[in-house]
Design a protein around this motif. Structure first.
Motif, mmCIF file in Angstrom:
data_model
loop_
_atom_site.group_PDB
_atom_site.id
_atom_site.type_symbol
_atom_site.label_atom_id
_atom_site.label_comp_id
_atom_site.label_asym_id
_atom_site.label_seq_id
_atom_site.Cartn_x
_atom_site.Cartn_y
_atom_site.Cartn_z
ATOM 1 N N TYR A 195 1.041 -1.110 -0.074
ATOM 2 C CA TYR A 195 -0.041 0.009 0.088
ATOM 3 C C TYR A 195 0.915 1.176 0.121
ATOM 4 O O TYR A 195 1.004 2.088 1.168
ATOM 5 C CB TYR A 195 -1.006 0.033 1.301
ATOM 6 C CG TYR A 195 -0.280 -0.410 2.523
ATOM 7 C CD1 TYR A 195 -0.663 -1.907 2.790
ATOM 8 C CD2 TYR A 195 0.928 -0.068 2.970
ATOM 9 C CE1 TYR A 195 -0.105 -2.643 3.505
ATOM 10 C CE2 TYR A 195 1.593 -0.713 4.084
ATOM 11 C CZ TYR A 195 1.055 -2.098 4.316
ATOM 12 O OH TYR A 195 1.711 -2.673 5.487
ATOM 13 N N THR A 196 1.519 1.382 -0.931
ATOM 14 C CA THR A 196 2.493 2.561 -1.130
ATOM 15 C C THR A 196 3.296 3.107 -0.115
ATOM 16 O O THR A 196 3.645 4.137 0.271
ATOM 17 C CB THR A 196 1.433 3.954 -1.666
ATOM 18 O OG1 THR A 196 0.853 3.986 -0.477
ATOM 19 C CG2 THR A 196 0.642 3.440 -2.873
ATOM 20 N N GLY A 197 3.643 1.993 0.556
ATOM 21 C CA GLY A 197 4.850 2.383 1.585
ATOM 22 C C GLY A 197 4.325 2.491 2.878
ATOM 23 O O GLY A 197 5.276 2.424 3.964
ATOM 24 N N LYS B 220 8.902 6.117 0.653
ATOM 25 C CA LYS B 220 7.794 6.183 0.142
ATOM 26 C C LYS B 220 6.575 6.567 1.215
ATOM 27 O O LYS B 220 5.739 7.066 0.676
ATOM 28 C CB LYS B 220 7.500 4.554 -0.193
ATOM 29 C CG LYS B 220 8.370 4.199 -1.532
ATOM 30 C CD LYS B 220 8.221 2.924 -1.777
ATOM 31 C CE LYS B 220 9.121 2.378 -2.743
ATOM 32 N NZ LYS B 220 8.943 0.797 -3.271
ATOM 33 N N THR B 221 6.975 6.218 2.407
ATOM 34 C CA THR B 221 5.926 6.551 3.312
ATOM 35 C C THR B 221 5.728 8.085 3.576
ATOM 36 O O THR B 221 4.608 8.844 3.645
ATOM 37 C CB THR B 221 6.414 6.136 4.870
ATOM 38 O OG1 THR B 221 6.369 4.672 4.784
ATOM 39 C CG2 THR B 221 5.235 6.514 5.981
ATOM 40 N N VAL B 222 6.945 8.803 3.490
ATOM 41 C CA VAL B 222 7.120 10.281 3.504
ATOM 42 C C VAL B 222 6.297 10.766 2.246
ATOM 43 O O VAL B 222 5.697 11.769 2.493
ATOM 44 C CB VAL B 222 8.638 10.865 3.868
ATOM 45 C CG1 VAL B 222 8.452 12.298 3.827
ATOM 46 C CG2 VAL B 222 9.037 10.221 4.903
ATOM 47 N N GLY B 223 6.636 10.225 1.254
ATOM 48 C CA GLY B 223 6.098 10.729 0.004
ATOM 49 C C GLY B 223 4.599 10.458 -0.124
ATOM 50 O O GLY B 223 3.776 11.273 -0.639
ATOM 51 N N LYS B 224 3.864 9.493 0.667
ATOM 52 C CA LYS B 224 2.460 9.205 0.378
ATOM 53 C C LYS B 224 1.940 10.351 1.486
ATOM 54 O O LYS B 224 1.020 10.939 1.329
ATOM 55 C CB LYS B 224 2.251 7.953 1.212
ATOM 56 C CG LYS B 224 0.640 7.578 1.474
ATOM 57 C CD LYS B 224 -0.022 7.788 0.189
ATOM 58 C CE LYS B 224 -1.492 6.970 0.444
ATOM 59 N NZ LYS B 224 -2.233 7.581 1.447
ATOM 60 N N ILE B 225 2.511 10.536 2.616
ATOM 61 C CA ILE B 225 2.038 11.651 3.574
ATOM 62 C C ILE B 225 2.002 13.061 2.854
ATOM 63 O O ILE B 225 1.105 13.899 3.073
ATOM 64 C CB ILE B 225 2.934 11.675 4.884
ATOM 65 C CG1 ILE B 225 2.631 10.482 5.576
ATOM 66 C CG2 ILE B 225 2.400 12.834 5.785
ATOM 67 C CD1 ILE B 225 3.848 10.430 6.894
ATOM 68 N N LEU B 226 3.151 13.282 2.164
ATOM 69 C CA LEU B 226 3.225 14.773 1.438
ATOM 70 C C LEU B 226 2.184 14.646 0.406
ATOM 71 O O LEU B 226 1.517 15.905 0.196
ATOM 72 C CB LEU B 226 4.614 14.575 0.690
ATOM 73 C CG LEU B 226 5.730 15.312 1.520
ATOM 74 C CD1 LEU B 226 7.112 15.233 0.860
ATOM 75 C CD2 LEU B 226 5.543 16.546 1.774
ATOM 76 N N LEU C 194 11.922 3.076 -7.971
ATOM 77 C CA LEU C 194 11.557 4.498 -7.994
ATOM 78 C C LEU C 194 10.130 4.859 -8.226
ATOM 79 O O LEU C 194 9.397 4.485 -9.046
ATOM 80 C CB LEU C 194 12.266 5.491 -8.956
ATOM 81 C CG LEU C 194 11.982 6.965 -8.979
ATOM 82 C CD1 LEU C 194 12.827 7.558 -7.677
ATOM 83 C CD2 LEU C 194 12.805 7.636 -10.126
ATOM 84 N N GLU C 195 9.575 5.096 -7.100
ATOM 85 C CA GLU C 195 7.994 5.396 -7.123
ATOM 86 C C GLU C 195 7.772 6.827 -7.313
ATOM 87 O O GLU C 195 8.262 7.739 -6.720
ATOM 88 C CB GLU C 195 7.537 4.687 -5.583
ATOM 89 C CG GLU C 195 6.048 4.906 -5.646
ATOM 90 C CD GLU C 195 5.317 4.068 -4.650
ATOM 91 O OE1 GLU C 195 4.410 4.464 -4.165
ATOM 92 O OE2 GLU C 195 5.792 3.175 -4.262
ATOM 93 N N TYR C 196 6.770 7.078 -8.056
ATOM 94 C CA TYR C 196 6.011 8.236 -8.084
ATOM 95 C C TYR C 196 4.942 8.814 -7.594
ATOM 96 O O TYR C 196 3.810 7.777 -7.699
ATOM 97 C CB TYR C 196 5.883 8.786 -9.960
ATOM 98 C CG TYR C 196 5.241 9.974 -9.866
ATOM 99 C CD1 TYR C 196 5.645 11.278 -9.893
ATOM 100 C CD2 TYR C 196 4.054 9.906 -10.770
ATOM 101 C CE1 TYR C 196 4.995 12.413 -10.002
ATOM 102 C CE2 TYR C 196 3.276 11.144 -10.970
ATOM 103 C CZ TYR C 196 3.675 12.281 -10.599
ATOM 104 O OH TYR C 196 3.029 13.568 -10.894
ATOM 105 N N HIS C 197 4.611 9.689 -6.940
ATOM 106 C CA HIS C 197 3.560 10.036 -5.953
ATOM 107 C C HIS C 197 2.677 11.284 -7.041
ATOM 108 O O HIS C 197 3.237 12.322 -6.990
ATOM 109 C CB HIS C 197 3.974 10.578 -4.657
ATOM 110 C CG HIS C 197 4.717 9.495 -4.025
ATOM 111 N ND1 HIS C 197 3.959 8.636 -3.013
ATOM 112 C CD2 HIS C 197 6.188 9.369 -3.707
ATOM 113 C CE1 HIS C 197 4.993 7.868 -2.399
ATOM 114 N NE2 HIS C 197 6.190 8.084 -2.901
ATOM 115 N N SER C 198 1.608 10.967 -7.200
ATOM 116 C CA SER C 198 0.700 11.638 -8.147
ATOM 117 C C SER C 198 0.883 13.134 -7.295
ATOM 118 O O SER C 198 0.446 13.259 -6.215
ATOM 119 C CB SER C 198 -0.658 11.193 -8.204
ATOM 120 O OG SER C 198 -0.579 10.045 -8.875
#
Length: 863
Positions: free
Chosen positions: A262-264, A304-310, A776-780
């Motif tokens: 789930y996205t990190g 990835k967790t930080v990117g999801k929160i952002l 490398l994951e891209y967060h929309s």
């Protein structure tokens, strides 16, 4: 559009709060002091009319006297890099010390949402307003208690009832000398009792409290490089809870190599480390202050967790606003633990490792309800302050003669006089305001700490920031550049140096001679303080003792790299040899500058990481065979038994005293055997009396043997726990498949020079060449989510953007960065022919090999 400048943005943030700080008494906590020192923000604070700047943690008696002047401020401002609940006791203490203050303004770098999301924080989503009411309530209660105590002892100092035992805060004390000094400072005005009376009249006015967000608390080393203050909450916050895949609260968890479900994010939102939440909120507000609209990319589980929160924090209000587009790349430090452990070719890294640091302030504690205890809060990482102590005064008085010290004091007496007049520990000003002199009439103003400066990012030479210029250069090139700046300064100031200055890399003596020549004039010393402090730092980094140790590390690391390309047997033999040599060196008196046992442990970490890179097929018990690892364990055990060990080694906590006792017992036993051998040479009759103690000696020997066995068994268990950590470092979990497959294929094309580069260089090289980058994951972004949820159903989808298409790239490493990585990142930019890209590099903290030792084996480790 103007180029991005982190330093300028931080200074602009201070300008934006100028109305709040004008005419105020300003208190800064330790994290803010680090930030403002590196930023060079103290002169700007004074330009905006700040009455006085004080330390939040170290309230002194003279701090309480500042507002006794009728013309002084009636405002108190506190800037903190901590939770409001953590700083509460110190803020309350400051208010009770300044009871004439009518308005208190508090700025915190932690946002309201971050306050509510932080574990064990008593404040909710409306944290600022909640705290305003709480502070006023607690302040009024303390004032009532203080008035009761004042009735009983009217002539005591105000500080006697500042602190409250019920709240558990440290009590402030003051001596009779302080009271005498305060009376002298108020000569010609009201008496001491009248001042106390006026204070109680001021208390009758209701205190007004306001809390605001001030996110730009960071330490910029240059306009493009920054880290977070080491004594701020975000840098200390836990990045990983203790588990199988964790090494330290100051490092992200090891990469698992498994696809995230789930996205990190962990299954339970409460399991997100506090450091991830705080970092995400900081980056969001940092981008807002820099007017950046971010496209977020991440690599690593925590990133990835930080990117999801952002991504979740982004809102539709950002759509349509005129912001500069930027790509944010989040990277886990655990993807590359080798680079910060090694000693690279960087002058800045040498400086930070060689120079002493300021001691940490008293630790903040997390508050849960009325109680105050560290056990309530999540684990934190105690990092060394970034505030280095540059020994400029030692160079200017190198001879150590008393006369030289007095002449130095006379040259800057005006500066020192102004400084010491506000120092509570100074006894150099008598009641008449005249400076004290010794019996010969010479000035007593001499304090090396006053000339022990720090790195300041805003100081420059002809528009070129000092730190930015040397960050982009290797050690020799950086030293040559500093010498060039000094020579141009000499020509500008018309200063001549005795002796010839040779071309090329400067020696320590050359730099010191130029520093002394430029410091002969008081105006020249203060005008060129920035380059003189930088040159003084270079002399420490390049001196023989530190250079010898650094070069010894370089040689050992080169040997380990060569052995790692061969077989595990050769690499294990090199590690054992390094440990054994460190034991022999420890027994020699003239062993300064040579690697110690603790240094050999750091090299053992390096060896295990290299083994994990070169022998990826190794099992869960490490890359070495049982026999090879047995030899390494025995070498470490023998080294611990024979030599004193560093108390920082966490796996030996609780065993240090027993080891010292055992070592002392062995030493005494050796001296006793020596004396007994001499006794055998005496007459037979002289030995008769000692025969009766034979049974007692047997019993004593049995007890000693039992104690030795117990100690060795306990020590073996501790060393086994150490090797479990080494197994983590060498296992395949410590490396993303990206580094194993994709980047290793680049190593074959570019050779060893590319293979020895850090992960930032390799990532940026592939990104700028627009090569595929696995994991490398891209967060929309906001617009991407809008197309995905709305217009996307009509076929108006949005293609996945590329980080290389951005003109601004912000790289943030969760866990910290070092100077070598910054230089290599700039090299990747120039080698790919992309001068149009603005690259900003940030990290949790600035890492040195000693800092990595503490994170992996020291007090901040999970060993």
């Amino acid at each position: 559009m103007a180029l991005l400048d982190v330093t300028r943005s931080c200074l602009d943030s201070i300008n934006q709060i100028s109305d709040h700080i004008e005419g105020s008494i300003l208190y800064l906590d330790a994290g803010c002091v680090e930030s403002f020192q590196t930023l060079g923000g103290f002169p700007l604070l004074l330009d905006h009319g700040v009455h006085v700047v004080c330390s939040l943690e170290n309230l002194t008696s003279l701090d309480a006297v500042v507002d006794w002047n009728p013309a002084s401020a009636k405002k108190l401002v506190v800037i903190t890099s901590r939770l409001l609940s953590d700083a509460h006791r110190y803020i309350l203490r400051c208010l009770t010390a300044h009871q004439g203050v009518h308005h208190c303004t508090i700025f915190t770098s932690i946002s309201e949402i971050a306050h509510s999301a932080y574990p064990d924080s008593p404040l909710g989503p409306d944290a600022y307003h909640e705290y305003e009411s709480l502070l006023i309530q607690d302040y009024e209660e303390l004032v009532k208690k203080g008035e009761k105590k004042a009735v009983q002892s009217e002539d005591r100092n105000l500080e006697k009832y500042i602190s409250s035992e019920d709240e558990g805060w440290s009590r402030l004390t003051s001596s009779e000398e302080d009271i005498t000094h305060l009376e002298a400072s108020s000569s010609g005005r009201d008496s001491y009792e009248d001042i106390l009376t006026s204070h109680r009249e001021d208390v009758g006015q209701k205190l007004v409290v306001s809390v605001h967000h001030f996110p730009m608390i960071l330490c910029p080393f240059s306009p493009r490089v920054f880290v977070l203050p080491s004594e701020g909450l975000i840098a200390e916050a836990c990045l990983s809870a203790e588990s199988e895949n964790s090494l330290s609260p100051g490092l992200p968890p090891l990469y698992t190599g498994l696809p995230p479900l789930y996205t990190g994010l962990p299954p339970d939102g409460d399991d997100v480390p506090p450091g991830a939440t705080l970092t995400a909120h900081f980056l969001y507000h940092f981008a807002a202050k820099m007017d950046l609209k971010m496209e977020i990319f991440s690599i690593g589980d925590l990133s990835k967790t930080v990117g999801k929160i952002l991504t979740d924090m982004s809102s539709l209000y950002d759509v349509g606003r005129r912001k500069k587009s930027a790509g944010l790349l989040l990277v886990d430090r655990t993807l590359d633990l080798l680079t910060p452990c090694c000693h690279g070719d960087s002058l800045v890294d040498r400086m930070f490792l060689s120079l002493p640091r300021r001691k940490r302030m008293a630790p903040f504690t997390h508050v849960k309800g009325p109680e105050t205890s560290l056990k309530h809060g999540p684990p934190i990482c105690r990092r060394a302050p970034l505030d280095v102590r540059i020994p400029l005064a030692e160079i200017l008085t190198e001879d150590g003669s008393k006369a030289d010290k007095f002449r130095l004091g006379e040259r800057i007496e005006v500066f020192l006089s102004g400084w010491n007049s506000g120092n509570s520990t100074s006894q150099n000003i008598d009641k008449s305001g005249e400076s004290n002199r010794d019996q010969n009439g010479q000035s007593l103003f001499y304090d090396p700490e006053i000339l022990s400066g720090c790195f300041v990012s805003s100081e420059n030479f002809r528009g070129t920031p000092y730190l930015e210029a040397i960050l982009d250069r290797k050690t020799k090139d950086g030293a040559v550049l500093i010498k060039k700046w000094l020579q141009e300064t000499m020509r500008k100031e018309s200063v001549v140096v005795n002796g010839k200055i040779r071309p090329g890399v400067p020696s320590k003596l050359e730099l010191e001679s130029i520093i002394k020549a430029l410091a002969k004039s008081q105006s020249c010393l203060l005008k060129n303080r920035g380059i003189l402090q930088l040159a003084a730092a270079a002399t420490v980094a390049l001196e023989e003792l530190n250079s010898t140790r650094w070069d010894a590390f370089l040689s050992a690391e080169k040997t380990l790299r060569a052995s790692a390309e061969d077989t595990t047997q050769g690499l294990a033999a090199q590690i054992v040899d390094l440990i054994n040599k460190s034991v022999l060196v420890g027994k020699l008196e003239s062993s300064k500058g040579v690697l110690s046992f603790q240094d050999s442990l750091l090299l053992t970490i390096t060896g295990y990481i290299l083994a994990g890179d070169n022998f990826p097929t190794s099992g869960p018990d490490g890359p070495f065979s049982w026999q090879e690892e047995h030899f390494m364990k025995e070498a470490i055990i023998d080294a611990i038994l024979e030599n004193p060990v560093d108390e920082r080694l966490k796996f030996l906590h609780g065993l240090i005293e027993e080891l010292e006792t055992n070592r002392e017992r062995i030493r005494l036993k050796g001296s006793k055997e020596t004396s007994s051998s001499k006794l055998k040479e005496d007459d037979f009759d002289d030995q008769w009396e000692s025969w009766g103690d034979e049974d007692a000696d047997i019993n004593t020997n049995n007890e000693e043997v039992y104690d030795d066995m117990q100690l060795k068994l306990e020590l073996r268990d501790r060393v086994d726990s150490l090797f479990k950590t080494l197994h983590k470092l060498s296992s395949s979990k410590t490396r993303n498949l990206l580094l194993k497959e994709t980047l290793n294929s680049e190593n074959m094309l570019h050779g060893d020079q590319y293979a020895n580069k850090g992960v930032l260089y390799k990532l940026l090289a592939r990104i700028l060449n627009k090569h595929d980058l696995p994991s490398l994951e891209y967060h929309s972004s906001t617009m991407g989510r809008l197309f995905k949820s709305g217009f996307g159903r009509f076929g108006l989808g949005q293609a996945k953007p590329s980080l290389a298409d951005q003109n601004v790239i912000l790289v943030f490493v969760l866990g910290g960065i070092n100077g070598l990585e910054v230089r290599e990142a700039q090299e990747a930019l120039s080698e790919n022919g992309r001068p149009d890209i603005e690259l900003i590099i940030g990290g949790t903290t600035f890492l040195t090999p000693d800092a990595m030792f503490d994170l992996l084996l020291g007090d901040s480790a999970y060993v």
